[in-house]
Write an enzyme that holds these catalytic residues in place. Structure first.
Site, PDB file in Angstrom:
ATOM      1  N   SER A  36       1.343   9.073  -2.387  1.00 45.82           N
ATOM      2  CA  SER A  36       0.719   7.816  -2.545  1.00 45.82           C
ATOM      3  C   SER A  36       0.715   7.718  -4.080  1.00 45.82           C
ATOM      4  CB  SER A  36      -0.290   7.539  -1.714  1.00 45.82           C
ATOM      5  OG  SER A  36      -0.630   5.962  -2.036  1.00 45.82           O
ATOM      6  N   ARG A  37       0.527   6.144  -4.577  1.00 45.33           N
ATOM      7  CA  ARG A  37       0.148   5.890  -5.730  1.00 45.33           C
ATOM      8  C   ARG A  37      -1.276   6.043  -5.861  1.00 45.33           C
ATOM      9  NH1 ARG A  37       3.990   1.429  -6.408  1.00 45.33           N
ATOM     10  NH2 ARG A  37       5.629   2.367  -7.867  1.00 45.33           N
ATOM     11  N   HIS A  79      12.438   1.645  -3.068  1.00 45.67           N
ATOM     12  CA  HIS A  79      13.213   2.838  -2.509  1.00 45.67           C
ATOM     13  C   HIS A  79      14.078   3.547  -3.683  1.00 45.67           C
ATOM     14  CE1 HIS A  79      13.262   1.306   1.900  1.00 45.67           C
ATOM     15  NE2 HIS A  79      12.045   1.732   1.434  1.00 45.67           N
ATOM     16  N   LYS A  97      14.942   1.779   5.723  1.00 50.95           N
ATOM     17  CA  LYS A  97      15.847   0.658   5.741  1.00 50.95           C
ATOM     18  C   LYS A  97      14.930  -0.614   5.160  1.00 50.95           C
ATOM     19  CE  LYS A  97      15.744   1.144   9.888  1.00 50.95           C
ATOM     20  NZ  LYS A  97      14.111   1.150  10.131  1.00 50.95           N
ATOM     21  N   ASP A 178      14.536  -7.297   5.590  1.00 45.46           N
ATOM     22  CA  ASP A 178      13.592  -6.587   6.840  1.00 45.46           C
ATOM     23  C   ASP A 178      13.969  -6.480   8.254  1.00 45.46           C
ATOM     24  OD1 ASP A 178      10.381  -5.722   6.426  1.00 45.46           O
ATOM     25  OD2 ASP A 178      11.161  -6.860   4.616  1.00 45.46           O
TER      26      ASP A 178
END
Length: 335
Positions: A36-37, A79, A97, A178
């Site tokens: 994770s960041r 992504h 997706k 989305d």
């Protein structure tokens, strides 16, 4: 590739948690690292799921030689950066997706994977559903004749305020990427890339699509009428009509328990497949099958199909006037 496939999870949000939960129930899967960041977020996720290694940056996860495949679970605006980093580091990737913000980014990712001979797949879990696969087999065997129309919708009521990710152009906000990716992918699973694309949409003040209708056309004469919304709770159903019958999916067509096959002169057939309808294990199992077989693409979720869907989504956005900051000269997007 050994009997156990070692997974890394990139991001720590809701879909990452759902996927990790399902992976941990699979005897041939092991989650060995999370990235994770935020180091704190990675540590909390690792503690929650008993994952041995937590990284506070994406690059460290991508460089982990003990990881066989990385599941990219960031919002789709990131992504390209996240999956690209993993592929460049030599990792196989399952990417959520919508695959990317646009077809250009998708082409870049596919190019990296193919050049390096690495596995890459879009996490279109619908395509891996045994129920959907059964439907495809029936259609291909001529159970409903030649397809003439497809209908599908995916809408949620919201409301989402202007600060929400779904309203943020820099995050690739809007209904289409989305939610609309599901109806479009459903139609193209059956009919391939359309020859014509028409669309209309209600846009937000920020410039993302709130309510979108899409009409796709094929030279065969088939059409698809699709819709998506983040301002309206739609039925979430789908149907496929052909010259000899019809297949109807109830609410939740993208993770169905079954469907009804209707043919003239016969009683309706209710077709179901046992198992959890919301399981993400089917797509994980397909990834692991491919890795063990040395395949770099899945026949269930082929990369050319993913690229075709992204081209259609681009065409819809072009028709309704949605452009993201990264697509505008001088604009930036969050990565």
């Amino acid at each position: 590739m050994g009997d156990t496939v070692r997974w890394g999870v990139l991001a720590t949000g809701g879909i990452a948690a759902s996927f990790t939960t399902d992976l941990l129930q699979m005897p041939d899967a092991e989650v060995v690292a999370v990235g994770s960041r935020s180091a704190a977020s990675a540590r909390a996720f690792a503690e929650r799921f008993g994952i041995p290694r937590a990284y506070g940056d994406w690059a460290s996860l991508a460089a982990d030689e003990d990881v066989d495949v990385v599941y990219v679970a960031t919002p789709h605006a990131a992504h390209r950066a996240a999956a690209g980093l993993c592929l460049e580091a030599g990792r196989a990737v399952l990417c959520e997706k919508a695959f990317t913000l646009n077809a250009r980014e998708a082409v870049e990712l596919v190019g990296i994977a193919r050049e390096r001979g690495l596995f890459l797949m879009e996490a279109m879990w619908m395509y891996c559903s045994p129920v959907i696969r059964r439907m495809v087999d029936l259609v291909r065997d001529g159970a409903i004749g030649e397809i003439r129309s497809v209908h599908a919708d995916f809408g949620i009521a919201g409301p989402f305020d202007a600060g929400h990710r779904l309203r943020d152009p820099a995050a690739g906000g809007g209904a289409l990427l989305d939610l609309g990716v599901y109806p479009v992918s459903f139609a193209q699973l059956l009919l391939g890339e359309p020859d014509r694309v028409q669309a209309d949409a209600l846009l937000s003040p920020e410039g993302v699509d709130l309510n979108t209708g899409v009409l796709l056309g094929w030279d065969s004469g088939a059409t698809a009428l699709l819709s998506c919304s983040i301002v309206s709770d739609t039925p979430l159903t789908a149907s496929v009509s052909g010259t000899a019958g019809r297949i109807e999916f109830p609410r939740g067509f993208f993770y169905p328990e079954g469907f009804v096959l209707r043919r003239e002169g016969r009683e309706p057939e209710e077709i179901t497949v046992p198992g959890r309808r919301d399981s993400l294990q089917h797509e994980a199992a397909e990834v692991m099958r491919c890795l063990r077989a040395g395949e770099t693409e899945s026949p269930l979720v082929p990369l050319d199909g993913t690229l075709a869907v992204m081209r259609t989504l681009d065409a819809v956005r072009d028709r309704v006037g949605v452009r993201y900051p990264s697509e505008v000269p001088g604009g930036v997007t969050r990565a």
